[in-house]
Design a protein around this motif. Structure first.
Motif, PDB file in Angstrom:
ATOM      1  N   GLU A 275       1.399  -1.276  -0.201  1.00  0.00           N
ATOM      2  CA  GLU A 275      -0.200   0.335   0.150  1.00  0.00           C
ATOM      3  C   GLU A 275       0.968   1.480   0.029  1.00  0.00           C
ATOM      4  OE1 GLU A 275      -2.706  -0.073   3.311  1.00  0.00           O
ATOM      5  OE2 GLU A 275      -4.165  -1.653   2.571  1.00  0.00           O
ATOM      6  N   ASN A 305      -5.157  -0.831  -7.383  1.00  0.00           N
ATOM      7  CA  ASN A 305      -6.495  -0.956  -6.632  1.00  0.00           C
ATOM      8  C   ASN A 305      -7.882  -1.661  -7.017  1.00  0.00           C
ATOM      9  OD1 ASN A 305      -5.605   1.582  -4.769  1.00  0.00           O
ATOM     10  ND2 ASN A 305      -5.458   2.307  -6.827  1.00  0.00           N
ATOM     11  N   SER A 306      -7.189  -3.264  -7.214  1.00  0.00           N
ATOM     12  CA  SER A 306      -8.137  -4.084  -7.637  1.00  0.00           C
ATOM     13  C   SER A 306      -8.128  -4.079  -8.540  1.00  0.00           C
ATOM     14  CB  SER A 306      -9.627  -3.893  -7.312  1.00  0.00           C
ATOM     15  OG  SER A 306      -9.472  -4.067  -5.344  1.00  0.00           O
ATOM     16  N   ASN A 336      -3.419   3.576  -1.683  1.00  0.00           N
ATOM     17  CA  ASN A 336      -2.865   2.870  -3.040  1.00  0.00           C
ATOM     18  C   ASN A 336      -3.085   1.178  -2.950  1.00  0.00           C
ATOM     19  OD1 ASN A 336      -4.265   4.658  -5.326  1.00  0.00           O
ATOM     20  ND2 ASN A 336      -2.939   6.319  -4.413  1.00  0.00           N
ATOM     21  N   THR A 337      -3.366   0.006  -3.717  1.00  0.00           N
ATOM     22  CA  THR A 337      -2.935  -1.035  -3.086  1.00  0.00           C
ATOM     23  C   THR A 337      -2.953  -1.321  -4.235  1.00  0.00           C
ATOM     24  OG1 THR A 337      -5.037  -1.447  -1.174  1.00  0.00           O
ATOM     25  CG2 THR A 337      -3.113  -3.087  -2.625  1.00  0.00           C
TER      26      THR A 337
END
Length: 832
Positions: A275, A305-306, A336-337
């Motif tokens: 992240e 974000n997936s 943000n991932t």
């Protein structure tokens, strides 16, 4: 602290000294620090690593200061266990002037190429740091402030450090009328360049806080891994790698995997997650993944974000580059991932290696308002061409389908084929542009069509519809088309790579828009595979109209960029010393032929040198006058006009005269531009025609020339006595169109009084009206453009003291539609 008290530089580095040997740090340069003992010196000892020299060449020992000495600590920021202040004397006092703090050290290339290293840390000073000079080359880095640390400018020294001996000088100015504290403090080091550039580093096995690698077997706290062994487990820096099968770790990243010693695990998919918080000052919508990755067995997808990016790759014997614009449009401000999906085909070792960051996408082209450079191989910030084999970060290159070429374009070396200085065959480089192509030797690439793209950002308010391509281009092989925002211009070249082919008049007119614009050059690389491919552009996006406020030397007519070497500059005349027989005659743009440029500072996209002729501009010793006559734009209030920018001269600039009055500014020599002080010329300009004279002195016979990079500006500032319309006298800025000017009320013919409003879009609504400016704008009633005939009264109030009132008068200019009847002060007619 005032200039009468102290001058001190301080650099505070986030990396503890103990980590210097094992992390990104390769050489500690902290002041007051003993590298052998890995501890600071005793306060009051001499730091033998540093010498201090004043402006007269006198050298001082570097004394360390501390709390035991009292003033100036505080107000200087306190010493700490990582660094101490150093000064030219025991009590830190020194005469006013410039001081050079110098450290000399050696670097080797056993870890990384020294040219890829930077100075890393934080910095503070009192009064101000003028420059950081590395191996005799100015970095332009400035610094200051003695009560807090500030970062050393990011990337300082990149490309300037070298194998063997290096000299770094910190130049600090000590102000004040008499002796006062002066000093330097550095808490930093020489580090791998990546540590200086990566703001949002996502490299595996790397601690972004301490800027060092995570030890083998330790958790990488930035990453978790989910999969056959469980969910959200800590990712571990792999200690016992299957090397040399896996690509080796570097100082910038290392492998991470499972907690097993050889990072083994069952077959299946492993999801590595990190992240990252992106702050508001980062353009998240332009964020991209920049760098490289690999995995064992392979990465099957990268999610931001997936959302899938479709990026994949493996081959754990090497690193794979993230494709250009990877993840663009998927990042957001805030958290943000990023998830990398790693497939392990069978039970055994598995792992991930990332050496990358989140960065803003391909940068915009910086340029003057309504004038944007398209020059290939040219750095708009430094005003110089880019080094051979380096990336041109203004251009991206996409190769033929299936080629895998998608990256920043590379500067094609101009010392060998296909740009051999003697045999060519490509057109030789100039001071303004170089060829760009692939990263392969001689810019070789597979046959097919290549796309070279650059983004031009047109500010809101610029008349984008009037912009066009101005200049020329060359290609190998044929240039097939130039597209602007995806629309064909129909332009092409026949592949004659020995000349620049001019763009026709009006090329691209009507295709530009406000905001981001993509200009795309299509180049055909003819069969067979392995031929050189390249693009050369020396051009601008411009209006085709000269900016009347631009007073720079070497600017071509009608906004078509700069003059070529040997062309006359029709705006400047030059007159030589008495008896020389030189002039007055038009000055000539000096060629960039290696003499006198260099050693003169290189031309930029905004100006070029002018002199006596199209050769080396050699003339006798004595005084030369370069004269320029220009008209002040009608919207400029002559009382507010100032000259802004910089200039240089060869041998030296002795003075500048405005309408016959000395401005008392000088330029020291031709190797750098001297900044023109703020407010220069205030009150000396005249409505209409004005004259500037640049006085250049040559102490002996030799090359002479002038370089001016300057323009006219309006000096708008806050003042309670300002009565300009459409101007906020409290903030010193113009009021937005359509907004009330609360300093003015207006009474209509029916004696109804309302707030005055800044008239919107004067240039469009009433083209015959004088243009608005940054210091005043038209005001009226809402809808005043279609106002009822009659007499209108505009009223404002000013508070004056008795002393002010005794000498007050109105100074400035005014304009009205239709005609002014009178100007009353306290109800008394002035007859104006």
């Amino acid at each position: 602290m005032t200039k009468a008290t102290a001058l001190l530089l301080s650099v505070g580095f986030l990396l503890a000294a103990a980590s210097a040997a094992s992390g990104q740090c390769v050489y500690v340069i902290s002041t007051g620090y003993d590298r052998a003992a890995e501890a600071v010196l005793a306060e009051g000892e001499i730091d033998l690593d540093y010498t201090i020299t004043d402006g007269l060449g006198v050298t001082y020992e570097a004394y360390t200061g501390g709390a035991g000495h009292g003033f100036p600590i505080p107000p200087w920021i306190a010493n700490d266990p990582d660094s101490l202040w150093i000064s030219p004397s025991v009590n830190a006092n020194a005469p006013p002037g410039d001081y050079t703090y110098e450290i000399v050290f050696e670097l080797d290339d056993s870890i990384v190429d020294p040219s890829e290293m930077v100075l890393l840390g934080t910095i503070a000073g009192d009064d101000s740091g003028l420059d950081i000079v590395i191996n005799g080359v100015s970095t332009g880095a400035v610094f200051g402030g003695f009560d807090t640390f500030k970062d050393i400018p990011r990337g300082t020294g990149f490309g300037l450090l070298q194998e063997g001996e290096n000299t770094v000088q910190f130049i600090v100015q000590n102000g004040g009328p008499a002796d006062n504290p002066a000093g330097l403090r550095i808490d930093g080091c020489v580090a791998v360049g990546t540590a200086g550039f990566r703001r949002f580093d996502i490299s595996t096995g790397f601690d972004q806080g301490s800027l060092r690698l995570v030890d083998g077997g330790e958790n990488d706290d930035d990453y978790t891994v989910s999969g056959p062994l469980g969910d959200d487990l800590p990712a571990v820096a792999v200690a016992d790698l299957p090397i040399p099968t896996w690509v080796a770790n570097t100082i910038q990243s290392r492998w991470i995997g499972t907690s097993n010693p050889d990072s083994s695990g069952p077959a299946g998919d492993y999801i590595y997650k990190i992240e990252i918080d992106l702050p508001g000052d980062f353009s998240a919508e332009d964020g991209v993944l920049l760098g490289s990755f690999t995995a064992d067995d392979l990465v099957t997808d990268v999610l931001v974000n997936s959302q899938s990016t479709g990026i994949g790759g493996g081959g754990f014997t090497g690193l794979n580059k993230f494709p250009l614009n990877a993840g663009r449009g998927l990042f957001v401000t805030g958290t943000n991932t990023i998830e990398l999906v790693v497939q392990n085909g069978e039970e055994g070792p598995t792992g991930l290696r990332v050496d990358a960051e989140i960065a803003e996408g391909p940068p915009e082209v910086e340029g003057l308002p309504s004038l944007f450079s398209l020059d290939t191989g040219f750095d708009n910030e430094t005003g110089m061409t880019i080094a051979n084999s380096s990336p041109d970060d203004n251009y991206v290159i996409y190769g033929p389908a299936g080629s895998g070429i998608a990256d920043l374009a590379t500067i094609v070396p101009d010392t060998a084929f296909p740009i051999d200085p003697a045999t060519g065959p490509w057109l030789a480089s100039s001071a303004q542009s170089k060829w760009i192509g692939t990263s392969e030797v001689s810019s070789n690439g597979p046959a097919g069509v290549y796309s070279f793209q650059i983004i031009v950002r047109v500010p809101v308010g610029t008349d984008a519809a009037s912009l066009r391509l101005i200049g020329g281009w060359s290609t190998d092989n044929a240039g097939l088309d130039v597209l602007i925002n995806g629309v064909s211009t129909g332009l092409s070249t026949g592949g004659n790579f020995t000349v620049l082919q001019p763009f026709p008049e009006g090329a691209g007119l009507g295709l530009f828009q406000s905001g981001d614009n993509t200009v795309e050059f299509l180049v055909d690389n003819a069969a067979p595979d392995g031929n050189p491919v390249g693009l050369r552009v020396e051009a601008i996006v411009g209006t085709g109209v000269v900016d009347p406020t631009d007073l720079s030397t070497g600017v071509a007519p009608r906004g078509i960029g700069l003059l070529a070497g040997g062309e006359e500059d029709p705006r400047f005349t030059v007159t030589g010393p008495a008896g020389s027989g030189i002039g007055p005659r038009p000055a000539v743009a000096t060629p960039a032929d290696g003499n006198p440029i260099p050693p003169w500072i290189a031309n930029s996209t905004a100006s070029r040198w002018i002199g006596l002729d199209d050769g080396d501009s050699i003339g006798p010793a004595g005084t030369y006058h370069y004269d320029l006559t220009f008209d002040l734009p009608p919207e400029f209030n002559a009382y507010r006009a100032v000259l802004s920018g910089s200039w240089a001269a060869a041998g030296r600039g002795a003075d500048v005269l405005l309408n016959g009055v000395s401005l008392e500014i000088a330029a020291s020599g031709p190797d750098s531009l001297t900044t023109i002080p703020d407010g220069t010329g205030e009150g000396l300009f005249l409505p209409g025609t004005n004259a500037l004279r640049f006085v250049v002195e040559n102490s002996s016979a030799g090359s002479t020339g002038l370089r001016v990079e300057a323009r006219l500006e309006i000096l708008a500032r806050a003042s309670p006595l300002d009565i300009s319309t459409g101007f906020d006298d409290a903030s010193g800025a113009a009021i937005d169109e359509g907004v009330v000017d609360d300093d003015y009320a207006v009474t209509d013919p029916l004696f109804v009084t309302e707030d005055a409003v800044v008239v919107p879009d004067v240039a469009t609504a009433v083209p015959t009206w004088l243009k608005n400016s940054s210091s005043s704008r038209w005001i009226g009633l809402p809808g005043a453009i279609a106002a009822t005939p009659g007499e209108y009264r505009y009223q404002t109030a000013v508070n004056l003291t008795a002393d002010q009132a005794a000498v007050a008068s109105i100074v400035g200019f005014w304009a009205v539609d239709d005609s002014s009847v009178d100007l009353l002060i306290n109800s008394v007619s002035t007859g104006l």
